[in-house]
Scaffold this active site. Structure first.
Site, PDB file in Angstrom:
ATOM      1  CB  CYS A  84      -8.633   2.300  -0.489  1.00 53.73           C
ATOM      2  SG  CYS A  84      -7.430   1.117   0.141  1.00 53.73           S
ATOM      3  CG  HIS A 190      -5.819   5.955   0.677  1.00 52.91           C
ATOM      4  ND1 HIS A 190      -6.998   5.739   1.345  1.00 52.91           N
ATOM      5  CD2 HIS A 190      -5.138   4.790   0.735  1.00 52.91           C
ATOM      6  CE1 HIS A 190      -7.024   4.500   1.811  1.00 52.91           C
ATOM      7  NE2 HIS A 190      -5.902   3.894   1.446  1.00 52.91           N
ATOM      8  CD  GLU A 192      -8.259   9.123   1.548  1.00 51.27           C
ATOM      9  OE1 GLU A 192      -8.521   9.152   0.325  1.00 51.27           O
ATOM     10  OE2 GLU A 192      -8.111   8.069   2.182  1.00 51.27           O
TER      11      GLU A 192
END
Lengths: 210, 257
Positions: A84, A190, A192
């Protein structure tokens, strides 16, 4: 031998989520360490560079930690994953906050979405969108073409050299959502927060030997 | 190829336990937020929202642990709402692994808090929750106002103006709940959702009133929502998130399958 992966902490962003996702995919031999010390970056085997918020605040925070030199060095030497804002600040310059110089590890600008032609589209670009893989890469291993990842951002990168583009996404306009250059890979989404696709990307990164 | 519309299951949590009953047939502990969140993740939920309905500060500390537990096992965006009043409240939730917080009453009592929160953490993690009720009578043009205390107390604030103001203060997203429809299972207040969604540039999450899958589709098609939030339709095993997505896809809506 234990492998040390450092998640760079400069006070910006959800680094715990990033560390947790990496830990979830790491084998017993791999240690995920959150650190803001230049010496940890120097000695790490691999670097994960997250980021969130505004470009100016990120650059200020990076300057204050004294990590910039170590990061620039690491980005040229060892497996390096930008996420990001950790992708955006790798570029030369960002339009955000009336313009701010960035790390200049990759040549190019960071620009804001212009959606005047698409009044139906919302800003920020928030949610699950597809990444079209524009080149084969070890980090795309086992991730199907056009898989969806979770995005939250209002700016995107425009690299000077199209060869480094590894993925593209469309939100009104087509933009670069992943870049790859030697030992460096960076993604606008993202991983994650991107369920299986994102976890697979972490796994691929942890196994990567560029 | 474009952005998918999102489906967000919502869990009410009281003192670390999910309340309002969740009844999956093959779940061991229907009150465990971690187990339920994992289930929704497996079903393809795009995000999960936790609403902390606890009254005391002690129990709020429990919510932090819940978020920590969920965030280490579920890798999709997590939003926490309820009792978010200070920058410190937000920091605790984000550090625990939440990606966004939903600010509700605190925004009404102190709108500057929204701006402070956005300046400190970035708009991407600040959701403003808007609880609105229709106050216009039949024949008049539609008008909605903000209500607090679960819809019992009026504030006199116009919901559409409020939504615009929250966007100006930096909110990254609006969670719009119709207090007229909440718990009724007759569908979203589509006029409310659409009027707000068309008045702002940030994403709007429709909430309140989902009783069947077609309501979710309506929220996107007629309500112009970017995301739809629902609780009981998923909790009682009536439908899976996956079924909801298939229904939306059939209606021509882009979803993550």
């Amino acid at each position: 031998m234990a492998k040390h992966v450092v998640v760079v902490d400069y006070g910006m962003g959800n680094l715990r989520s990033v560390a947790k996702a990496a830990e979830h995919m790491a084998d017993d031999q791999t240690k995920i360490i959150i650190s803001s010390h230049p010496q940890d970056i120097d000695s790490a085997d691999a670097i994960i560079f997250p980021g969130q918020g505004a470009a100016k605040a990120c650059m200020q925070a990076l300057n204050e930690t004294g990590m910039i030199h170590s990061l620039q060095k690491a980005a040229n030497e060892k497996p390096f994953l930008g996420i990001c804002m950790g992708l955006q600040v790798l570029m030369t310059h960002s339009q955000e906050n009336n313009g701010i110089d960035c790390l200049n590890i990759l040549k190019g600008d960071v620009v804001q979405f212009n959606l005047t032609a698409h009044p139906e589209l919302k800003m920020p670009h928030m949610g699950w969108n597809q990444i079209h893989q524009t080149q084969e890469h070890p980090l795309w291993h086992k991730i199907p073409q056009d898989s969806r990842f979770y995005f939250v951002h209002s700016y995107y990168v425009m690299p000077e050299t199209p060869e480094i583009i590894a993925g593209e996404t469309t939100h009104g306009t087509k933009f670069t959502s992943a870049i790859a250059k030697d030992n460096l890979f960076a993604i606008q989404a993202h991983p994650e927060k991107s369920a299986e696709s994102g976890l697979q990307l972490f796994k691929n990164f942890l196994n990567w030997q560029p | 190829m474009s952005l998918a519309k999102r489906i967000i299951p919502c869990l009410d949590v009281d003192n670390g336990r999910v309340v309002k009953g969740v009844q999956f047939v093959d779940i061991r502990d229907a009150g465990d937020p971690v187990e339920i969140a994992k289930r929704y993740d497996e079903q393809g939920a795009d995000e999960i929202t936790f609403l902390d309905i606890t009254a005391t500060a002690d129990d709020r500390a429990t919510m932090v642990h819940v978020v920590e537990e969920v965030a280490s096992q579920v890798f999709i965006p997590l939003t926490v709402g309820g009792g978010i009043r200070t920058v410190e409240d937000i920091r605790r939730m984000l550090n625990a692994g939440a990606d966004k917080v939903a600010i509700n009453s605190a925004a009404i009592f102190n709108p500057a808090f929204v701006q402070e929160a956005c300046d400190t953490f970035g708009s991407q993690c600040i959701v403003v929750a808007i609880d609105a009720k229709k106050v216009s009578v039949a024949g008049d043009s539609d008008k909605w106002e903000i209500f607090t205390h679960g819809g019992r107390r009026e504030t006199g604030i116009d919901a559409i103006e409020w939504a615009r103001k929250m966007e100006e203060l930096g909110a990254g997203e609006l969670l719009v709940t119709s207090m007229d429809r909440d718990g009724t299972k007759i569908g979203f207040d589509l006029e409310l959702t659409r009027t707000i969604a068309d008045s702002v540039n940030i994403p709007v999450i429709a909430s309140g009133g989902v009783g069947e899958l077609s309501h979710l589709t309506e929220g996107v098609v007629s309500g112009h929502a970017e995301a739809v939030l629902a609780a009981s339709i998923f909790h009682f095993g009536q439908h899976t998130v996956q079924e909801a997505k298939q229904a939306m896809q059939k209606a021509g809506i882009e979803v993550r399958l």
